[in-house]
Design an enzyme around this catalytic site. Structure first.
Site: not given
Length: 394
Positions: A211-212, A215-217, A235, A283, A336
């Site tokens: 679940c990009a 693309g932060g992670k 995604d 994520d 989160c």
């Protein structure tokens, strides 16, 4: 704008934000930007003052208020100067009528407060979910050096436990800094940085960021892998995933492969990876209870039914991730959220469904044990709220 005109503007914006929260519309930041784009006469001080009023009201009110006026009346209850704006001359809110009801202050809607308490968050921990967040950045080891970025950003301080993490005061702006344009650093909450490191990605691995999003992670994983190996960043949201490519170019990341998925048919698009990934990061979409410091109006959007649907989606994505991992590989479940339904309970349910799988504590510098994983929270760790579990295939 006069002070009373700013108060009226805040009421109008709150009306729009309340409606958007009810109907799952645009975020508060987006609505505020649109509002002032149509009102060029408002100067920077006006915009800042109105924005502050709006977010003070949002943070004060746990349940979604009936109107922007009711929200502002709640804020004015303990602010004599703000009360004087009602009924003043000019573009001001109408005078307060006898018996007019204000919205009720609180941390969250009553049903959600019960869920938070049942998930082990006391009143102090719940209140901390609404504190103003600092601005955290991750120095990109592929492009920058921590010492150089520290020297170039006044007010930046190292974050304990993060070799590449720096913290700046709330509302700091870094996107116009040359170092950002050159890819020396990325804006990323300390919690996200800890979670990315906890994945245990290493050079040469095949990694799926299921679940990009934007693309932060993915970028953090690529830096941890020294840009060696393969990351499939997938995604179902074309718009969000489309933001990864320019970010990767700026960050010097060459191992990320964006892959757009068809909702409901994700497995078909990832069939070539079945049983071959060393690591799958899930994520997953979640309630966002851990991000209220940055998105406090999210409390007004969440309902029991929506939470239940999110839990179902998370379970489905975790089951999909299990098919992609090689024997002995790992699925990292991240949300989160600070709610057990999405965190510890979700990980336990996965282990109950998948015989032979086991949980292994993520290797992270911070986090409190919660079920088979770790939980981060603003109160305990000065990060956004996260749950992370490391699930090992047989």
């Amino acid at each position: 704008m006069t002070p009373q005109a700013r108060t009226q503007a805040a009421i109008e914006l709150l009306d729009a934000i309340i409606a958007a929260a009810r109907d799952q519309g645009a975020a508060a930041d987006t609505l505020i930007a649109r509002y002032f784009a149509e009102r060029r006469y408002a100067g920077s001080k006006d915009r800042r003052a109105v924005r502050e009023l709006v977010y003070r009201a949002i943070r004060l009110l746990g349940a979604r208020p009936a109107s922007g006026r009711a929200a502002m009346l709640a804020l004015a209850a303990d602010d004599a100067e703000l009360r004087r704006h009602f009924g003043a001359e000019g573009h001001a809110p109408a005078a307060i009528e006898a018996g007019e009801e204000a919205a009720v202050a609180g941390v969250a809607p009553a049903w959600l407060v019960k869920r938070l308490a049942a998930s082990g968050l006391d009143k102090a921990a719940q209140t901390a979910l609404l504190d103003r967040a600092p601005l955290d950045i991750r120095v990109n080891a592929l492009r920058g050096k921590v010492a150089a970025v520290l020297a170039e950003l006044p007010g930046a301080v190292p974050i304990e436990g993060l070799a590449h993490g720096l913290r700046l005061p709330p509302d700091s702006r870094v996107e116009d800094h040359p170092g950002w344009a050159q890819g020396a650093f990325e804006v990323q909450d300390a919690g996200s940085q800890h979670v990315a490191l906890g994945c245990g990605a290493a050079p040469g691995m095949t990694v799926v960021d299921l679940c990009a999003g934007a693309g932060g992670k993915t970028l953090a994983l690529a830096a941890a892998m020294a840009n060696a190996g393969r990351i499939i960043a997938s995604d179902t949201d074309r718009g969000r995933l489309g933001r990864l490519a320019p970010r990767a170019v700026r960050a010097g990341v060459t191992i990320a492969e964006p892959r757009l998925l068809d909702p409901g048919r994700e497995a078909a698009a990832l069939d070539d990876l079945t049983g071959g990934a060393d690591l799958v990061l899930v994520d997953a979409p979640c309630s966002g209870t851990g991000t209220w410091r940055r998105n406090p109006e999210a409390r007004w959007r969440l309902t029991p039914d929506r939470l239940a649907r999110l839990v179902e989606v998370q379970a489905r994505l975790l089951d999909l991730a299990a098919t992609l991992v090689r024997p002995g590989g790992a699925v990292i479940h991240v949300v989160c959220s600070v709610l057990d339904a999405e965190g510890a309970d979700q990980a336990d349910a996965f282990l109950a469904r998948h015989e032979g799988w086991r949980a292994e504590r993520p290797d992270m510098a911070v986090g409190d044990a919660r079920g088979t994983g770790l939980r981060l929270s603003p109160n305990a760790h000065s990060t956004d709220g996260f749950f992370v579990a490391r699930l090992i295939a047989p």
